[in-house]
Design a protein around this motif. Sequence first.
Motif, mmCIF file in Angstrom:
data_model
loop_
_atom_site.group_PDB
_atom_site.id
_atom_site.type_symbol
_atom_site.label_atom_id
_atom_site.label_comp_id
_atom_site.label_asym_id
_atom_site.label_seq_id
_atom_site.Cartn_x
_atom_site.Cartn_y
_atom_site.Cartn_z
ATOM 1 N N UNK A 4 0.833 -1.189 0.000
ATOM 2 C CA UNK A 4 0.000 0.000 0.000
ATOM 3 C C UNK A 4 0.871 1.243 0.000
ATOM 4 N N UNK A 5 0.539 2.161 -0.882
ATOM 5 C CA UNK A 5 1.312 3.398 -1.001
ATOM 6 C C UNK A 5 0.348 4.578 -0.964
ATOM 7 N N UNK A 6 0.487 5.426 0.050
ATOM 8 C CA UNK A 6 -0.342 6.622 0.174
ATOM 9 C C UNK A 6 0.338 7.807 -0.491
ATOM 10 N N UNK A 39 -2.447 9.268 12.856
ATOM 11 C CA UNK A 39 -1.737 9.362 14.122
ATOM 12 C C UNK A 39 -1.100 10.734 14.234
ATOM 13 N N UNK A 40 -1.536 11.470 15.234
ATOM 14 C CA UNK A 40 -0.983 12.792 15.512
ATOM 15 C C UNK A 40 0.193 12.648 16.481
ATOM 16 N N UNK A 41 1.084 13.625 16.501
ATOM 17 C CA UNK A 41 2.239 13.547 17.409
ATOM 18 C C UNK A 41 1.811 13.370 18.858
ATOM 19 N N UNK A 95 -2.686 6.962 7.332
ATOM 20 C CA UNK A 95 -2.336 5.637 6.835
ATOM 21 C C UNK A 95 -3.554 4.956 6.228
ATOM 22 N N UNK A 96 -3.339 4.259 5.137
ATOM 23 C CA UNK A 96 -4.402 3.373 4.664
ATOM 24 C C UNK A 96 -4.050 1.957 5.074
ATOM 25 N N UNK A 111 2.905 3.329 4.304
ATOM 26 C CA UNK A 111 3.952 4.027 5.056
ATOM 27 C C UNK A 111 3.468 5.350 5.641
ATOM 28 N N UNK A 112 2.332 5.795 5.188
ATOM 29 C CA UNK A 112 1.751 7.028 5.714
ATOM 30 C C UNK A 112 2.088 8.244 4.882
ATOM 31 N N UNK A 113 1.217 9.227 4.974
ATOM 32 C CA UNK A 113 1.440 10.514 4.321
ATOM 33 C C UNK A 113 1.080 11.622 5.306
#
Length: 119
Positions: A4-6, A39-41, A95-96, A111-113
């Motif tokens: 999966x690629x966001x 996910x926030x810091x 993330x997806x 990996x998230x964006x």
Amino acid sequence: QVQLVESGGGLVQAGGSLRLSCINSGGTLSVSTMGWFRQAPGKEREFVARISRNGVDTDYADSVKGRFTISRDSAKNTVYLQMNSLKPEDTAVYYCARRSLLTAQYINWGQGTQVTVSS
């Protein structure tokens, strides 16, 4: 193999819009329920939205209802998250994920964006 690629994240002002995309470079997503999480810091990862295999059923976190829309294009092996009326509190890594047919757990993750919303 699922990969999966966001994409589509970035910096936007409050009130603005972004569209995130998630593609499976390893094959089809059409047989899977797909979800978006963020996910926030300093915070735990949280559910944002999900879409059923056929795209008919969707579900959203209360915090994004009416502002975010999840959709999918099976021909393109892609899932989208349209985000409107963005708020600073939407700032997070998005993330997806793909949900297993057998266990109903989300087992494959991108990996998230990064999405950053300035006030």
